[in-house]
Design an enzyme around this catalytic site. Structure first.
Site, PDB file in Angstrom:
ATOM      1  N   HIS A 285       0.862  -1.181   0.000  1.00  0.00           N
ATOM      2  CA  HIS A 285       0.000   0.000   0.000  1.00  0.00           C
ATOM      3  C   HIS A 285       0.898   1.230   0.000  1.00  0.00           C
ATOM      4  O   HIS A 285       1.740   1.391   0.878  1.00  0.00           O
ATOM      5  CB  HIS A 285      -0.888  -0.027   1.250  1.00  0.00           C
ATOM      6  CG  HIS A 285      -1.868   1.088   1.339  1.00  0.00           C
ATOM      7  ND1 HIS A 285      -3.213   0.929   1.060  1.00  0.00           N
ATOM      8  CD2 HIS A 285      -1.715   2.397   1.678  1.00  0.00           C
ATOM      9  CE1 HIS A 285      -3.830   2.083   1.236  1.00  0.00           C
ATOM     10  NE2 HIS A 285      -2.952   2.982   1.613  1.00  0.00           N
ATOM     11  N   HIS A 328      -0.245   2.871  11.670  1.00  0.00           N
ATOM     12  CA  HIS A 328       0.918   3.745  11.639  1.00  0.00           C
ATOM     13  C   HIS A 328       0.809   4.863  12.667  1.00  0.00           C
ATOM     14  O   HIS A 328      -0.279   5.204  13.143  1.00  0.00           O
ATOM     15  CB  HIS A 328       1.123   4.338  10.239  1.00  0.00           C
ATOM     16  CG  HIS A 328      -0.004   5.201   9.749  1.00  0.00           C
ATOM     17  ND1 HIS A 328      -1.238   4.709   9.395  1.00  0.00           N
ATOM     18  CD2 HIS A 328      -0.080   6.540   9.527  1.00  0.00           C
ATOM     19  CE1 HIS A 328      -2.027   5.678   8.984  1.00  0.00           C
ATOM     20  NE2 HIS A 328      -1.357   6.807   9.069  1.00  0.00           N
ATOM     21  N   GLU A 334      -3.277  14.466  11.028  1.00  0.00           N
ATOM     22  CA  GLU A 334      -4.229  14.185   9.962  1.00  0.00           C
ATOM     23  C   GLU A 334      -5.653  14.538  10.399  1.00  0.00           C
ATOM     24  O   GLU A 334      -6.210  13.902  11.296  1.00  0.00           O
ATOM     25  CB  GLU A 334      -4.174  12.712   9.575  1.00  0.00           C
ATOM     26  CG  GLU A 334      -2.802  12.232   9.127  1.00  0.00           C
ATOM     27  CD  GLU A 334      -2.756  10.737   8.872  1.00  0.00           C
ATOM     28  OE1 GLU A 334      -3.829  10.087   8.915  1.00  0.00           O
ATOM     29  OE2 GLU A 334      -1.657  10.198   8.648  1.00  0.00           O
ATOM     30  N   HIS A 358      -6.312  12.571  13.928  1.00  0.00           N
ATOM     31  CA  HIS A 358      -5.235  11.776  14.497  1.00  0.00           C
ATOM     32  C   HIS A 358      -3.997  12.663  14.490  1.00  0.00           C
ATOM     33  O   HIS A 358      -3.396  12.898  13.441  1.00  0.00           O
ATOM     34  CB  HIS A 358      -5.017  10.502  13.684  1.00  0.00           C
ATOM     35  CG  HIS A 358      -6.250   9.651  13.579  1.00  0.00           C
ATOM     36  ND1 HIS A 358      -6.962   9.528  12.415  1.00  0.00           N
ATOM     37  CD2 HIS A 358      -6.904   8.921  14.511  1.00  0.00           C
ATOM     38  CE1 HIS A 358      -7.997   8.726  12.619  1.00  0.00           C
ATOM     39  NE2 HIS A 358      -7.989   8.352  13.884  1.00  0.00           N
ATOM     40  N   HIS A 364      -3.019   4.897  14.627  1.00  0.00           N
ATOM     41  CA  HIS A 364      -4.339   4.710  14.027  1.00  0.00           C
ATOM     42  C   HIS A 364      -4.222   3.785  12.827  1.00  0.00           C
ATOM     43  O   HIS A 364      -3.123   3.401  12.423  1.00  0.00           O
ATOM     44  CB  HIS A 364      -4.977   6.048  13.639  1.00  0.00           C
ATOM     45  CG  HIS A 364      -4.161   6.886  12.708  1.00  0.00           C
ATOM     46  ND1 HIS A 364      -3.011   7.548  13.096  1.00  0.00           N
ATOM     47  CD2 HIS A 364      -4.315   7.183  11.398  1.00  0.00           C
ATOM     48  CE1 HIS A 364      -2.507   8.223  12.085  1.00  0.00           C
ATOM     49  NE2 HIS A 364      -3.274   8.001  11.027  1.00  0.00           N
TER      50      HIS A 364
END
Length: 427
Positions: A285, A328, A334, A358, A364
């Site tokens: 990803h 992560h 964010e 976050h 999260h």
């Protein structure tokens, strides 16, 4: 409604006139501007900034902006600016349900700050919600502290600016330069969405590096308005954001009286469906930075003051890969919103019109349901469709506001979504 037409190209030099011959040729400020107009310059950068970074627009208007009454303070307890007006930055993950569709007045009155950092006019950002139920009428907003990025979630908006008008629907965004007068009128009531106040360097397209010359957001897909001036006479209230506070004054004419203009400091509209998504075609990803639409750089290369990132419809084809975002902890903070559909890492709890925060180094990732589904899925190519999420990502921690913590629909049990992740280690 009058049909709107647009110029195209982010950062390009544009020119437009609503009346033939209103735009001077060969002079920016002739001794007498055509048709009895006044020449006025709006600068978005220092005069001596490098040519590639220099932003300014010449306007030719019926009356200049100096014709305005004295300003007085205007109270707005839920619109906050800068870290000093936030509460303590939280190490907890935070999530809010959709902002209720109450009758909160016009766009300005309805603004509510979720979280803030930095200092107005210098660096940092603010994340806000709006629920506009009324037209702004004879009222205009000038934000001298920040550039404003508007992300509609429900209902179309008609945004009138000094340079012309933009019709913006969910799925599109509007970017409004610092210091330019504008007003926002809902075409569908109520209209709900999000706003990013960018106190730092102006948003620009990110560099593409190894991607090459094409991809992500293309400059030609950003649309600027054509010149338009308001014909109706009468007083206007000017609401000004200055020094982290609101002020108001009254003037006897419309601020939307620019008959012609030319320059590269312009409001613009962007349809996110034109974003050229780039993702893996092998395994793993990719970092969310690959979805950056606009970036506001800071004084540290690579550490953005603000990034605007979207997660639009796209094909998922990675082999032997956990396809949702991995767990992560990130140096960047964010703030996320959902415009449409589901977000793949939070299939149930995250709703359109809601938001999450976050902060830096707050762990999260996918909730228990998303983890179980992705870990056991048959990895055939499939398309994530009918979805649009976004992030305002910033290098500094964001401080939630009193409204966000005590009045907004804060989900106090959000962290429970990870409690089902058990220790499955097998020696």
């Amino acid at each position: 409604m009058t049909e709107l037409t647009y110029l195209t190209g982010f950062g390009n030099q544009h020119s437009s006139e609503a009346h033939p011959g209103a735009l001077p040729i060969g002079r920016n400020s002739p001794q007498r501007a055509p048709h009895g107009l006044y020449a006025e310059l709006l600068s978005g950068s220092a005069f001596t900034a490098p040519r590639v970074d220099n932003q300014r627009t010449w306007m030719y208007r019926r009356q200049p902006s100096v014709v305005v009454g004295g300003y007085e303070p205007l109270a707005h307890p839920r619109w906050k600016s800068g870290a000093a007006q936030g509460e303590c930055a939280s190490p907890d993950p935070l999530r809010w349900g959709p902002t209720p569709l109450h009758d909160d007045g016009d766009f300005v009155d309805s603004l509510r700050s979720y979280a803030v950092n930095g200092e107005p006019g210098l660096h940092g950002m603010g994340a806000l919600a709006y629920v506009a139920s009324h037209s702004m009428g004879r009222r205009a907003l000038v934000n001298a502290d920040a550039e404003m990025l508007i992300v509609p979630q429900q209902g179309r908006l008609l945004i009138t600016t000094e340079l012309g008008r933009l019709e913006v629907a969910p799925g599109s965004i509007a970017l409004l330069p610092r210091g330019m007068a504008f007003k926002v009128d809902p075409l569908d009531v109520p209209a709900r969405g999000y706003v990013c106040e960018n106190y730092g360097a102006a948003f620009r397209l990110p560099e593409l590096g190894p991607i090459g010359s094409n991809g992500l957001a293309n400059a030609r897909d950003f649309e600027a308005p054509v010149a338009w001036h308001e014909q109706e006479e009468g007083d206007y209230q000017i609401v000004k954001r200055y020094g982290g506070r609101l002020w108001r004054a009254t003037q006897a004419h419309s601020p939307f009286n620019v008959v012609a203009w030319h320059g590269n400091l312009v409001p613009c509209r962007y349809d996110t469906s034109r974003f050229m998504t780039i993702n893996t075609v092998s395994f793993d990803h990719t970092d969310p930075s690959i979805f950056t639409v606009l970036t506001s750089p800071s004084d540290t290369p690579g550490w953005a003051n603000v990034d605007f990132v979207i997660f639009p419809p796209r094909w998922m084809v990675a082999e032997d890969t956990f396809r949702p975002p991995w767990y992560h902890r990130n140096v960047m903070s964010e703030f996320m919103g959902l415009v449409l559909g589901q977000y793949d890492a939070k299939p149930e709890g995250f709703k359109p019109g809601g938001a999450s925060l976050h902060n830096s180094y707050v762990p999260h990732g996918p909730d228990t349901e998303a983890f179980d589904k992705a870990s056991n899925a048959d990895l055939k190519p499939h398309k994530l469709d009918a979805t649009l999420a976004f992030m305002f990502e910033t290098r500094w921690p964001l401080k939630p506001t009193a409204w966000a913590l005590h009045e907004a629909p804060l989900e106090t049990t959000y962290a429970r979504c990870w409690q089902g992740l058990k220790d499955e280690f097998k020696a």
